[in-house]
Design a protein around this motif. Structure first.
Motif, PDB file in Angstrom:
ATOM      1  N   GLU A 141      32.276  54.845  10.229  1.00 25.09           N
ATOM      2  CA  GLU A 141      33.154  53.784   9.706  1.00 25.09           C
ATOM      3  C   GLU A 141      33.859  54.261   8.450  1.00 25.09           C
ATOM      4  O   GLU A 141      35.049  54.021   8.259  1.00 25.09           O
ATOM      5  N   ALA A 142      33.112  54.965   7.592  1.00 28.25           N
ATOM      6  CA  ALA A 142      33.708  55.480   6.362  1.00 28.25           C
ATOM      7  C   ALA A 142      34.845  56.442   6.693  1.00 28.25           C
ATOM      8  O   ALA A 142      35.897  56.421   6.057  1.00 28.25           O
ATOM      9  N   GLN A 143      34.647  57.265   7.726  1.00 32.54           N
ATOM     10  CA  GLN A 143      35.700  58.214   8.118  1.00 32.54           C
ATOM     11  C   GLN A 143      36.924  57.477   8.656  1.00 32.54           C
ATOM     12  O   GLN A 143      38.058  57.894   8.419  1.00 32.54           O
ATOM     13  N   THR A 144      36.698  56.365   9.367  1.00 24.22           N
ATOM     14  CA  THR A 144      37.813  55.556   9.866  1.00 24.22           C
ATOM     15  C   THR A 144      38.632  55.008   8.696  1.00 24.22           C
ATOM     16  O   THR A 144      39.868  55.068   8.691  1.00 24.22           O
ATOM     17  N   VAL A 145      37.921  54.494   7.692  1.00 26.43           N
ATOM     18  CA  VAL A 145      38.597  53.957   6.503  1.00 26.43           C
ATOM     19  C   VAL A 145      39.336  55.078   5.777  1.00 26.43           C
ATOM     20  O   VAL A 145      40.501  54.932   5.399  1.00 26.43           O
ATOM     21  N   ALA A 146      38.652  56.213   5.602  1.00 28.22           N
ATOM     22  CA  ALA A 146      39.246  57.339   4.871  1.00 28.22           C
ATOM     23  C   ALA A 146      40.524  57.813   5.549  1.00 28.22           C
ATOM     24  O   ALA A 146      41.531  58.088   4.886  1.00 28.22           O
ATOM     25  N   SER A 147      40.507  57.883   6.891  1.00 28.84           N
ATOM     26  CA  SER A 147      41.713  58.375   7.562  1.00 28.84           C
ATOM     27  C   SER A 147      42.839  57.357   7.439  1.00 28.84           C
ATOM     28  O   SER A 147      44.000  57.730   7.285  1.00 28.84           O
ATOM     29  N   ALA A 148      42.523  56.068   7.444  1.00 33.24           N
ATOM     30  CA  ALA A 148      43.565  55.042   7.278  1.00 33.24           C
ATOM     31  C   ALA A 148      44.210  55.134   5.902  1.00 33.24           C
ATOM     32  O   ALA A 148      45.387  54.829   5.748  1.00 33.24           O
ATOM     33  N   LEU A 149      43.428  55.562   4.911  1.00 35.01           N
ATOM     34  CA  LEU A 149      43.927  55.642   3.538  1.00 35.01           C
ATOM     35  C   LEU A 149      44.356  57.063   3.162  1.00 35.01           C
ATOM     36  O   LEU A 149      44.750  57.305   2.024  1.00 35.01           O
ATOM     37  N   GLU A 150      44.244  57.999   4.122  1.00 30.54           N
ATOM     38  CA  GLU A 150      44.551  59.404   3.863  1.00 30.54           C
ATOM     39  C   GLU A 150      43.702  59.955   2.721  1.00 30.54           C
ATOM     40  O   GLU A 150      44.151  60.747   1.892  1.00 30.54           O
ATOM     41  N   LEU A 151      42.454  59.509   2.690  1.00 28.57           N
ATOM     42  CA  LEU A 151      41.525  59.940   1.653  1.00 28.57           C
ATOM     43  C   LEU A 151      40.758  61.156   2.170  1.00 28.57           C
ATOM     44  O   LEU A 151      40.121  61.080   3.213  1.00 28.57           O
ATOM     45  N   PRO A 152      40.826  62.293   1.469  1.00 29.37           N
ATOM     46  CA  PRO A 152      40.141  63.501   1.945  1.00 29.37           C
ATOM     47  C   PRO A 152      38.633  63.304   2.058  1.00 29.37           C
ATOM     48  O   PRO A 152      38.041  62.547   1.283  1.00 29.37           O
ATOM     49  N   ALA A 153      38.023  64.022   2.993  1.00 23.13           N
ATOM     50  CA  ALA A 153      36.594  63.873   3.283  1.00 23.13           C
ATOM     51  C   ALA A 153      35.708  64.119   2.071  1.00 23.13           C
ATOM     52  O   ALA A 153      34.629  63.534   1.959  1.00 23.13           O
ATOM     53  N   LYS A 154      36.163  64.971   1.146  1.00 23.83           N
ATOM     54  CA  LYS A 154      35.325  65.283  -0.018  1.00 23.83           C
ATOM     55  C   LYS A 154      35.085  64.052  -0.905  1.00 23.83           C
ATOM     56  O   LYS A 154      34.222  64.075  -1.775  1.00 23.83           O
ATOM     57  N   HIS A 155      35.845  62.987  -0.697  1.00 21.95           N
ATOM     58  CA  HIS A 155      35.674  61.777  -1.497  1.00 21.95           C
ATOM     59  C   HIS A 155      34.636  60.833  -0.890  1.00 21.95           C
ATOM     60  O   HIS A 155      34.370  59.779  -1.450  1.00 21.95           O
ATOM     61  N   LEU A 156      34.112  61.174   0.298  1.00 22.27           N
ATOM     62  CA  LEU A 156      33.119  60.323   0.946  1.00 22.27           C
ATOM     63  C   LEU A 156      31.723  60.730   0.495  1.00 22.27           C
ATOM     64  O   LEU A 156      31.415  61.911   0.393  1.00 22.27           O
ATOM     65  N   THR A 157      30.889  59.736   0.236  1.00 20.05           N
ATOM     66  CA  THR A 157      29.536  60.039  -0.195  1.00 20.05           C
ATOM     67  C   THR A 157      28.585  58.995   0.381  1.00 20.05           C
ATOM     68  O   THR A 157      28.928  57.816   0.455  1.00 20.05           O
ATOM     69  N   GLU A 158      27.416  59.454   0.829  1.00 18.31           N
ATOM     70  CA  GLU A 158      26.449  58.513   1.392  1.00 18.31           C
ATOM     71  C   GLU A 158      25.627  57.902   0.275  1.00 18.31           C
ATOM     72  O   GLU A 158      25.202  58.589  -0.645  1.00 18.31           O
ATOM     73  N   GLY A 159      25.460  56.585   0.355  1.00 20.24           N
ATOM     74  CA  GLY A 159      24.671  55.887  -0.656  1.00 20.24           C
ATOM     75  C   GLY A 159      23.556  55.112   0.011  1.00 20.24           C
ATOM     76  O   GLY A 159      23.438  55.106   1.235  1.00 20.24           O
ATOM     77  N   SER A 160      22.751  54.435  -0.791  1.00 19.30           N
ATOM     78  CA  SER A 160      21.623  53.695  -0.232  1.00 19.30           C
ATOM     79  C   SER A 160      22.005  52.252   0.089  1.00 19.30           C
ATOM     80  O   SER A 160      21.383  51.615   0.928  1.00 19.30           O
ATOM     81  N   ALA A 161      23.047  51.746  -0.595  1.00 14.60           N
ATOM     82  CA  ALA A 161      23.456  50.359  -0.348  1.00 14.60           C
ATOM     83  C   ALA A 161      24.124  50.250   1.013  1.00 14.60           C
ATOM     84  O   ALA A 161      24.783  51.180   1.469  1.00 14.60           O
ATOM     85  N   ASN A 162      23.934  49.097   1.652  1.00 17.23           N
ATOM     86  CA  ASN A 162      24.540  48.888   2.967  1.00 17.23           C
ATOM     87  C   ASN A 162      26.052  48.692   2.803  1.00 17.23           C
ATOM     88  O   ASN A 162      26.523  48.284   1.744  1.00 17.23           O
TER      89      ASN A 162
END
Length: 157
Positions: free
Chosen positions: A59-80
């Motif tokens: 889901e995060a990758q779907t959002v990132a691609s919609a916003l043209e946000l590079p993958a390096k800005h994605l990070t896994e956290g503990s919160a849902n």
């Protein structure tokens, strides 16, 4: 899952007011869940990050691609869920353009081409010397018609 089921918590972490709303509106316009919400970060953040909860990477990758946000800005956290914190590296626009991944030269080239095309079209249209206008059944040139009509009261107030 499909974008409509993805809600994003958009947090504005930069100094530009309303950034969260701009990005959240863009997500909703792209079909993401209207459960997308906005808030302001407690402090300023330099770098935009999209933090996703366990099992939410796709889901995060779907959002990132919609916003043209590079993958390096994605990070896994503990919160849902998904939380997008907009940093000062993303000061404007509905798609991410900051950082080294953007190519400002391309944007500049596109803009300068647009200007060049506009400049080519700056020649004024010639008024036809031919009798293309009829006024009271008399064929005349547009200039003659204007002259003939100029004696009449203008209909515009």
């Amino acid at each position: 899952g499909p974008a409509t089921q993805i809600g994003v918590r958009v947090v504005n972490g930069n100094t530009t007011r309303g950034r969260g709303s701009v990005v959240a509106s863009a997500l909703i316009a792209k079909g993401f869940s209207s459960g997308t919400s906005t808030s302001n970060a407690p402090e300023r953040t330099a770098t935009t990050t999209l933090t996703y909860g366990p099992g939410r990477k796709a889901e995060a990758q779907t959002v990132a691609s919609a916003l043209e946000l590079p993958a390096k800005h994605l990070t896994e956290g503990s919160a849902n869920g998904l939380t997008l914190v907009i940093g000062s590296d993303w000061p404007s626009g509905a798609t991410y353009s900051g950082g080294s991944s953007a190519a400002p030269a391309d944007t500049h080239a596109a803009v300068s081409n647009a200007h060049a095309q506009t400049a080519d079209e700056s020649k004024c249209a010639k008024v036809s010397p031919y009798k293309t206008v009829q006024l009271n059944g008399v064929a005349m040139t547009p200039a003659q018609a204007y002259a003939a009509a100029s004696g009449k009261q203008d209909s515009a107030p």
